[in-house]
Design an enzyme around this catalytic site. Sequence first.
Site: not given
Length: 358
Positions: A101, A170, A194
């Site tokens: 990511w 993030d 999530k």
Amino acid sequence: MRAHNFCAGPAALPAAVLERAQAELLNWQGAGASVMELSHRSPEFVGIAERAEASLRRLLGIGDDYAVLFQQGGASQQFASVPLNLSRADDTVDQVVTGQWSKKALAEGKRLANVNVASSSESSNFTTIAPQSDWSTTPDAAYLHYCPNETIGGLEFAFVPKSDVPLIADMSSTILSRPIDVDQFGVIYAGAQKNIGPAGLCIVIVRRDLLGRARENIPAMLNWKIAAENDSMYNTPPTFGIYLAGLVFEWLESLGGLDAMYAINKRKAQTLYKVIDDSEFYANPVDPQCRSLMNVPFTLADATLDKVFLEQAEEAQLLNLKGHRSVGGMRASIYNAVEQASVDALCEFMHRFEKDNG
């Protein structure tokens, strides 16, 4: 019967939240319509959004000097929003790369600014994180960007980087799993799928003094200042996502907040890592000091058994354990809504599978 869901995202949601949403789905609190059918300008929905923000602020201890934005596009849209809001085209920005990511954030950042990779874990196949003393940062960088927890590789920072420039995080796969000090960050952003709610929603927490730095040609939809000035309603927001997120925030508060959630999450992770560490049949590739609380990858001693493991796990109602294609093996994502009972069921299955195939 609900299965044990270890999906990395979209991930499990708390049963209590789903049951409440189910009960309110056709007629939200006597309004005569579903929450999905309410105008986002109506007093009813404005109240939903305000309560969700207030609950999130309480959970994370977010002060008035930070704006809380409900954005669309998921965290990936923020890969572009961050440089467009905080830098000019000729600025240098620092990024730390510790997994897939942060690699994607790097690729997008390179399109929009001069990026200095302050540190990268790629040489270790993203299994460890270099100490900050080894990083090569830029003194006058516009910001420093990192990903505290890498969902795919299960690699997590055990520290918050020190930074003289705005620190951007993030937190998609770690937010709300434990208490954090928001004041250490310039910007925190997190995809919802999530620990927050359904996919498509992204939370952005931005220090107000950083608003107004955006480039002149930034699209209005990506401009945090415009979003803040319009209470996240410059356009029609993801109303159902905000509603569900608010229910999740209330659920977390009812459990005792993030201190209580952190204790639960530590027990879950310790249970699963112990099974792996006590076995010669299973292995976790990550430096023990950098192991994720939320995403636990593991491999089998004999990779030819992977398919059998996954088939039998699914028969046992243990779902979504296949590791990401870039890593292989298995991965159990044990976010807030995954109960200890589900982790115990997985551990019992792993013991049985090892006994039968070890």
